[in-house]
Design a protein around this motif. Sequence first.
Motif: not given
Length: 68
Positions: A13-17, A30, A57
Amino acid sequence: MDAATEEAMTMKACEYTRYGGPDVLRLVERPAPVVGPDDVIIQVRAVGLNPADVLQRAGAFRFASVSR
């Protein structure tokens, strides 16, 4: 557990927090989703982004905090 079994139990998964530029994106592993009796899983081979995704984003469209 062998590598093939372990790989089948996870997905990338590509995520940003946090908000920011492309440097905030992270490629992570994940757990694979669990399929119920009325569900299907669709394998994604390619995705696209529209300008609103990039602006979100970057922080131009921030989500409101929701209390539960």
